[in-house]
Scaffold this motif. Structure first.
Motif, PDB file in Angstrom:
ATOM      1  N   ARG A  16     -14.333  20.754   2.132  1.00  0.00           N
ATOM      2  CA  ARG A  16     -15.756  20.970   1.869  1.00  0.00           C
ATOM      3  C   ARG A  16     -15.849  22.203   0.987  1.00  0.00           C
ATOM      4  O   ARG A  16     -15.236  23.221   1.284  1.00  0.00           O
ATOM      5  CB  ARG A  16     -16.507  21.185   3.177  1.00  0.00           C
ATOM      6  CG  ARG A  16     -18.002  21.283   3.014  1.00  0.00           C
ATOM      7  CD  ARG A  16     -18.706  21.530   4.323  1.00  0.00           C
ATOM      8  NE  ARG A  16     -19.077  20.315   5.030  1.00  0.00           N
ATOM      9  CZ  ARG A  16     -20.001  20.280   6.005  1.00  0.00           C
ATOM     10  NH1 ARG A  16     -20.612  21.366   6.389  1.00  0.00           N
ATOM     11  NH2 ARG A  16     -20.296  19.154   6.602  1.00  0.00           N
TER      12      ARG A  16
ATOM     13  N   TRP B 118     -14.726  25.958   8.081  1.00  0.00           N
ATOM     14  CA  TRP B 118     -15.007  24.529   8.208  1.00  0.00           C
ATOM     15  C   TRP B 118     -13.678  23.801   8.040  1.00  0.00           C
ATOM     16  O   TRP B 118     -13.067  23.865   6.980  1.00  0.00           O
ATOM     17  CB  TRP B 118     -16.011  24.023   7.159  1.00  0.00           C
ATOM     18  CG  TRP B 118     -16.318  22.576   7.410  1.00  0.00           C
ATOM     19  CD1 TRP B 118     -15.734  21.496   6.818  1.00  0.00           C
ATOM     20  CD2 TRP B 118     -17.226  22.050   8.387  1.00  0.00           C
ATOM     21  NE1 TRP B 118     -16.222  20.338   7.358  1.00  0.00           N
ATOM     22  CE2 TRP B 118     -17.143  20.646   8.316  1.00  0.00           C
ATOM     23  CE3 TRP B 118     -18.094  22.633   9.319  1.00  0.00           C
ATOM     24  CZ2 TRP B 118     -17.899  19.805   9.139  1.00  0.00           C
ATOM     25  CZ3 TRP B 118     -18.844  21.799  10.129  1.00  0.00           C
ATOM     26  CH2 TRP B 118     -18.751  20.407  10.024  1.00  0.00           C
TER      27      TRP B 118
ATOM     28  N   GLY C 199     -21.180  24.918  10.265  1.00  0.00           N
ATOM     29  CA  GLY C 199     -22.065  23.830  10.673  1.00  0.00           C
ATOM     30  C   GLY C 199     -22.489  23.981  12.124  1.00  0.00           C
ATOM     31  O   GLY C 199     -22.159  24.973  12.795  1.00  0.00           O
ATOM     32  N   ALA C 200     -23.206  22.939  12.618  1.00  0.00           N
ATOM     33  CA  ALA C 200     -23.636  22.935  14.017  1.00  0.00           C
ATOM     34  C   ALA C 200     -22.459  22.632  14.942  1.00  0.00           C
ATOM     35  O   ALA C 200     -22.374  23.145  16.055  1.00  0.00           O
ATOM     36  CB  ALA C 200     -24.727  21.887  14.208  1.00  0.00           C
ATOM     37  N   GLY C 201     -21.547  21.800  14.487  1.00  0.00           N
ATOM     38  CA  GLY C 201     -20.413  21.393  15.322  1.00  0.00           C
ATOM     39  C   GLY C 201     -19.280  22.401  15.254  1.00  0.00           C
ATOM     40  O   GLY C 201     -19.101  23.103  14.243  1.00  0.00           O
TER      41      GLY C 201
ATOM     42  N   ARG D 285     -20.027  12.522  15.437  1.00  0.00           N
ATOM     43  CA  ARG D 285     -18.666  12.612  14.927  1.00  0.00           C
ATOM     44  C   ARG D 285     -18.010  11.226  14.979  1.00  0.00           C
ATOM     45  O   ARG D 285     -18.271  10.439  15.894  1.00  0.00           O
ATOM     46  CB  ARG D 285     -17.826  13.584  15.766  1.00  0.00           C
ATOM     47  CG  ARG D 285     -18.134  15.041  15.539  1.00  0.00           C
ATOM     48  CD  ARG D 285     -17.738  15.533  14.152  1.00  0.00           C
ATOM     49  NE  ARG D 285     -18.020  16.950  13.946  1.00  0.00           N
ATOM     50  CZ  ARG D 285     -19.100  17.440  13.335  1.00  0.00           C
ATOM     51  NH1 ARG D 285     -20.019  16.623  12.833  1.00  0.00           N
ATOM     52  NH2 ARG D 285     -19.264  18.737  13.186  1.00  0.00           N
TER      53      ARG D 285
ATOM     54  N   HIS E  59     -21.384  11.424   5.518  1.00  0.00           N
ATOM     55  CA  HIS E  59     -21.564  12.664   6.296  1.00  0.00           C
ATOM     56  C   HIS E  59     -22.578  13.594   5.617  1.00  0.00           C
ATOM     57  O   HIS E  59     -22.269  14.742   5.305  1.00  0.00           O
ATOM     58  CB  HIS E  59     -20.209  13.370   6.504  1.00  0.00           C
ATOM     59  CG  HIS E  59     -20.225  14.334   7.661  1.00  0.00           C
ATOM     60  ND1 HIS E  59     -19.131  14.579   8.453  1.00  0.00           N
ATOM     61  CD2 HIS E  59     -21.211  15.135   8.150  1.00  0.00           C
ATOM     62  CE1 HIS E  59     -19.434  15.478   9.379  1.00  0.00           C
ATOM     63  NE2 HIS E  59     -20.702  15.827   9.215  1.00  0.00           N
TER      64      HIS E  59
HETATM   65  C1  GLV Z   1     -22.045  18.826  10.400  1.00  0.00           C
HETATM   66  O1  GLV Z   1     -21.440  17.851  10.685  1.00  0.00           O
HETATM   67  C2  GLV Z   1     -22.236  19.938  11.281  1.00  0.00           C
HETATM   68  O2  GLV Z   1     -21.607  19.992  12.334  1.00  0.00           O
HETATM   69  O3  GLV Z   1     -23.060  20.807  10.933  1.00  0.00           O
END
Ligand code: GLV
Ligand code: NAP
Length: 309
Positions: free
Chosen positions: A10, A46, A66-68, A224, A272
């Motif tokens: 990314r 990431w 990210g959020a994850g 995911r 994604h």
């Molecule tokens: C994207 O997949 C996130 O986790 O922000």
């Protein structure tokens, strides 16, 4: 103290720009050009190369872009003392809700089907679903799931949420834990996965789960790829139990060219993009945590390494 940016797959150049624009003179390094490893206490990551963090003996915080955080916690060599944070951001939250609403409406009016029909100049009107015809089940009622559920409810849908602990939100049916999963599934005509990827949730979108959904249910996975047992989805679509699926995340990303999902007539693939962090919007919370770490204060949006989210 410096910030180390570390990633694979990314482009994180926008983060370098956002960090240095917001704080001119900040010492930002990009892996593998990390300089002296002893100087690295804060990393922004990431999908890092597994094992890379153990090169930094003084690392104290890893911030997910990210959020994850599954991409960080999956590293078997993650240093024990490191704190892990994630992004919680209004744009990220709203973008997810907008994307899910688009997928739900697309399914109800079969817009993908009409696009395919247009390609063969086929004029064929079909019955369509109305808001009152469907109940939507949201798995994972955290930051993204709760907001998405509320937005769907505001559009007039009946919405149910399933999480570890019950979430009492106005107008949303609350289900919690493995013991209430079957009841939740049996009422969900559209199932949305917004769970974090953990040991408990991996492979949760499987044949047994799909069989409990009503006939013609539709599945949306925006969490995911590892939540989904791919061959079970194809089997349940081909048998006609499920009417279709929209998938934004995959076990292997980018989705390999030869993968059967690309050409399956009942599967919609997106790369994604359901909700992508905008560094310009999220950079302030990263810098806030950088300052908090330097001052020995509690960090924002801290993840439980035990729970895995
Ligand atoms: C994207 O997949 C996130 O986790 O922000
Ligand atoms: P979050 O705030 O941490 O919420 C997670 C939710 O899942 C919580 O409600 C939690 O329950 C529930 N949960 C966790 N484990 C569970 C289990 N075993 N059984 C039942 N419920 C469980 O996470 P979020 O910010 O909403 O993000 C969710 C996920 O979305 C991320 O982890 C990421 O993978 C994905 N994502 C995808 C994209 C994309 O572009 N496709 C973008 C951003 C995020 P409790 O509330 O009871 O703890």
């Amino acid at each position: 103290m410096s910030i180390l940016i570390i990633n694979q797959g990314r482009y994180l150049g926008h983060w370098v720009t956002a960090l240095t624009e917001r704080r001119p003179g900040l010492d930002v390094r990009v892996y593998p050009d990390a300089g002296s490893p002893d100087e690295i206490e804060f990393a922004l990551a990431w999908n890092h190369p597994l094992g890379a963090f153990k090169e930094f003996p003084n690392l104290k915080c890893i911030a997910s872009t990210g959020a994850g955080v599954d991409h960080i916690l999956r590293d078997p060599e993650l240093p024990a003392q490191v704190q892990v944070t994630r992004i919680v951001d209004d744009n990220l939250t709203q973008d997810m809700a907008t994307f899910v609403v688009a997928q739900v409406l697309n399914h109800m009016r079969d817009l993908h089907g009409y696009k395919a029909a247009q390609n063969t100049s086929s004029w064929k009107q079909k019955r369509y679903l109305r808001t009152q015809d469907v109940t939507i089940g949201v798995m994972g009622m955290g930051v993204l799931g709760s907001h998405t559920a509320l937005q769907l409810s505001q559009l007039g849908f009946k919405v149910l949420g399933w999480s570890r602990s019950a979430k009492l939100l106005e107008g949303i049916g609350a289900y919690a834990g493995p013991e209430e999963l079957d009841a939740f599934l049996s009422s969900s005509n559209i199932l949305i996965c917004l769970l974090p990827l953990t040991k408990e949730t991996a492979n949760i979108l499987n044949k047994q789960t799909f069989e409990k959904l009503p006939q013609d249910a539709f599945v949306i996975n925006v969490a995911r790829g590892e939540h989904l047992v791919e061959e079970d989805l194809i089997e349940m679509l081909d048998k006609g139990h499920l009417s279709g699926a929209s998938l934004d995340v995959f076990r292997t990303e980018p989705l390999p060219e030869e993968h059967p999902f690309w050409s399956h007539p009942k599967i919609n693939v997106t790369p994604h993009i359901a909700s992508v962090t905008d560094p310009a919007s999220a950079v302030s919370q990263v810098l806030e945590n950088y300052d908090r770490l330097r001052n020995g204060e509690d960090l924002l949006n801290l993840v439980s390494r035990t729970k895995g989210y």
